[in-house]
Scaffold this motif. Structure first.
Motif, mmCIF file in Angstrom:
data_model
loop_
_atom_site.group_PDB
_atom_site.id
_atom_site.type_symbol
_atom_site.label_atom_id
_atom_site.label_comp_id
_atom_site.label_asym_id
_atom_site.label_seq_id
_atom_site.Cartn_x
_atom_site.Cartn_y
_atom_site.Cartn_z
ATOM 1 N N GLN A 158 13.790 14.984 21.691
ATOM 2 C CA GLN A 158 14.130 14.760 20.296
ATOM 3 C C GLN A 158 15.496 15.384 19.987
ATOM 4 O OE1 GLN A 158 12.330 15.725 15.829
ATOM 5 N NE2 GLN A 158 11.464 16.767 17.605
ATOM 6 N N LEU A 159 16.374 14.600 19.370
ATOM 7 C CA LEU A 159 17.722 15.063 19.039
ATOM 8 C C LEU A 159 18.026 14.757 17.577
ATOM 9 C CD1 LEU A 159 19.650 13.610 22.127
ATOM 10 C CD2 LEU A 159 18.585 15.864 21.934
ATOM 11 N N LEU A 160 18.738 15.655 16.935
ATOM 12 C CA LEU A 160 19.277 15.404 15.607
ATOM 13 C C LEU A 160 20.791 15.515 15.740
ATOM 14 C CD1 LEU A 160 18.194 14.834 12.729
ATOM 15 C CD2 LEU A 160 18.659 17.236 12.215
ATOM 16 N N LEU A 161 21.468 14.383 15.608
ATOM 17 C CA LEU A 161 22.906 14.333 15.864
ATOM 18 C C LEU A 161 23.685 14.206 14.563
ATOM 19 C CD1 LEU A 161 23.062 11.900 18.920
ATOM 20 C CD2 LEU A 161 22.753 14.389 18.903
ATOM 21 N N GLY A 162 24.801 14.893 14.531
ATOM 22 C CA GLY A 162 25.736 14.752 13.433
ATOM 23 C C GLY A 162 27.006 14.099 13.931
ATOM 24 N N VAL A 163 27.726 13.436 13.025
ATOM 25 C CA VAL A 163 28.984 12.762 13.375
ATOM 26 C C VAL A 163 30.050 13.178 12.361
ATOM 27 C CG1 VAL A 163 30.128 10.558 13.803
ATOM 28 C CG2 VAL A 163 27.681 10.795 14.278
ATOM 29 N N ARG A 164 31.165 13.640 12.845
ATOM 30 C CA ARG A 164 32.285 14.040 11.982
ATOM 31 C C ARG A 164 33.588 13.617 12.630
ATOM 32 N NH1 ARG A 164 31.617 19.053 8.512
ATOM 33 N NH2 ARG A 164 29.354 19.499 8.410
ATOM 34 N N GLU A 165 34.609 13.501 11.795
ATOM 35 C CA GLU A 165 35.937 13.248 12.348
ATOM 36 C C GLU A 165 36.509 14.518 12.973
ATOM 37 O OE1 GLU A 165 38.549 10.440 10.130
ATOM 38 O OE2 GLU A 165 37.084 10.722 8.513
ATOM 39 N N MET A 166 36.236 15.657 12.334
ATOM 40 C CA MET A 166 36.665 16.953 12.856
ATOM 41 C C MET A 166 35.494 17.918 12.755
ATOM 42 S SD MET A 166 39.884 16.690 13.790
ATOM 43 C CE MET A 166 40.392 18.400 13.873
ATOM 44 N N LEU A 167 35.368 18.798 13.732
ATOM 45 C CA LEU A 167 34.278 19.761 13.736
ATOM 46 C C LEU A 167 34.811 21.121 13.300
ATOM 47 C CD1 LEU A 167 31.287 19.453 14.513
ATOM 48 C CD2 LEU A 167 31.829 20.510 16.701
#
Length: 457
Positions: free
Chosen positions: A86-95
């Protein structure tokens, strides 16, 4: 203002995210995580089973990994040829710098090309979203968020990630609740939800009751996480035992109370779940399983091989026993770290069992002596963690624990010395394999127990 690439991707929905680029990132990232079960076995394939957008920039995934070859016969702890995570992924242009430890990689193709993907359980925003889903209950795609309507979970609790667990990930919310997210997912109800829920309805106060949980209906029914009350001032038994040793103090009274707490939980389990009396055939099968684990570990760890013949005698003695005490649901992985003291009361936590074992095995009835043996081994571990080690400290703790257990259970595990020795031997064999694989510097601890148990067989 022109839309960014991320905004344009949101217009399509994050379902477009599971691309070949993401699969490659996960194949490299997963084996480096401490909760990854397939250590030392390369991932030959990775498949996204479900992809659910929880909010813009936050995606829930279940992925199946395929490994190099089947489990090796010399290593009974090796996971199956495929696993579900199980994974919960986030997506951003910059971290931002605060999320640097959560970095997974940068996508190189697809609608989110050049976007950064990260483990969103490190992100307070995503962690808060999970809590809100649990508070409100309901469904999102195959995910089902459920709660106990009798428990009030306040909104806006500040989340923080615990960094002490190895097989799962836990989030604490405002020092009021703790959410355990199961990383490795198996079909069926997880005992860490099933057992506390049932015991709470039996009035057992030794186990924190579930406040909320979430599960999936695809590809099969499975428990994904459990929210329980958090005991902010609690200390675990392992820490208290080490503090006692460091101060040169006795731990007998606490060991006695631990025995009482364990027996109370066992009695509640026996009245809440079906029990059965083992047949002679089942007893022989249990002894055969123990012998097989011994043989497999002896092949994998050379230090164990000289003791194997004498250790096997403990299992052969069990095979010759008649019908023993009824088998019942137990904890399955009991040790000092699974006991918490808050005020003057001891609580039992983490009923998941050994995550490497199949779920059906962890939910089956077993002898309560197995849990007793796990605690006895834990006292030995604590005593040997300091130099010079204190064998009398461990002996007194072991005796006090059994006495406390007998006072609440109305039977004494020392009355079944053959079964107790067999379970303790089986536990020591498991420890030998674990330490050889993960902490070689700790191998002398279970090997000392192996020498003692072999001498007395």
């Amino acid at each position: 203002m022109p839309k960014t690439a991320l905004q344009r991707a949101y217009g399509q929905g994050l379902a477009a995210l599971p691309s070949a680029s993401l699969v490659e990132l996960l194949r490299e990232w997963l084996p480096r995580q401490r909760w990854f079960a397939g250590k030392g076995r390369g991932i030959t394939g990775l498949t996204v089973l479900t992809s659910t957008e929880l909010s813009p920039g936050c995606l829930h995934l279940l992925v199946r990994t395929e490994h190099l070859g089947p489990p090796t016969p010399d290593d009974p702890a090796t996971p199956a040829a495929d696993d579900c995570y199980q994974l919960l992924l986030g997506v951003r242009e910059m971290l931002p710098p605060r999320l640097a430890p959560a970095f997974i990689g940068r996508l190189s193709s697809g609608p989110l090309n050049e976007m950064v993907v990260y483990d969103a359980l490190h992100d307070p925003t995503a962690a808060g979203l999970l809590l809100e889903r649990l508070r409100s209950a309901g469904s999102v795609g195959p995910l089902r968020f459920e709660r106990d309507a009798r428990v009030t979970v306040p909104a806006g609790l500040t989340p923080r990630l615990l960094d002490t667990e190895q097989t799962n990930t836990s989030l604490v919310y405002g020092d009021s609740f703790i959410l355990k997210v199961f990383r490795r997912v198996q079909p069926g109800i997880n005992p860490d939800l099933e057992v506390p829920w049932v015991l709470a309805r039996q009035g057992c106060t030794r186990v924190p009751a579930p406040a909320a949980w979430f599960r999936t209906s695809q590809p099969q029914e499975a428990t994904l996480g459990v929210l329980q009350p958090f005991l902010p001032d609690a200390e675990d038994g392992w820490t208290l035992a080490l503090d006692s040793l460091a101060a040169g103090e006795e731990f007998d009274d606490q060991a006695y109370a631990l025995g009482q707490a364990t027996a109370e939980v066992h009695r509640a389990l026996a009245s809440s779940f079906p029990c059965d009396v083992p047949t002679q055939r089942q007893t022989r099968a249990l002894a055969a399983e123990m012998s097989e684990r011994l043989d497999a570990t002896a092949r994998a760890v050379a230090e164990l091989e000289p003791y194997a013949l004498r250790l096997r005698g403990a299992f052969e003695a069990v095979a010759a026993l008649g019908v023993s005490r009824p088998a019942q649901r137990i904890h399955g992985d009991l040790h000092l770290g699974q006991m918490l003291r808050a005020g003057q009361q001891w609580f039992v936590i983490d009923f998941e069992g050994e995550p490497a074992r199949p779920l059906a095995e962890r939910r089956r009835t077993q002898s309560p002596v197995r849990d007793v043996a796990g605690m006895l081994r834990s006292f030995d571990y604590a005593a040997r963690s300091r130099h010079p080690w204190h064998p009398q400290w461990a002996y007194r703790c072991r005796e006090a624990f059994c006495a406390g257990y007998a006072s609440a259970a109305h039977w004494d595990p020392r009355e079944e010395p053959g079964l107790l020795r067999a379970y303790e031997t089986d536990r020591a064999v498991y420890e030998v394999l674990y330490e050889a694989r993960h902490r070689p510097e700790w191998l002398p601890v279970p090997m000392a127990a192996v020498g003692r148990l072999a001498e007395h067989t």
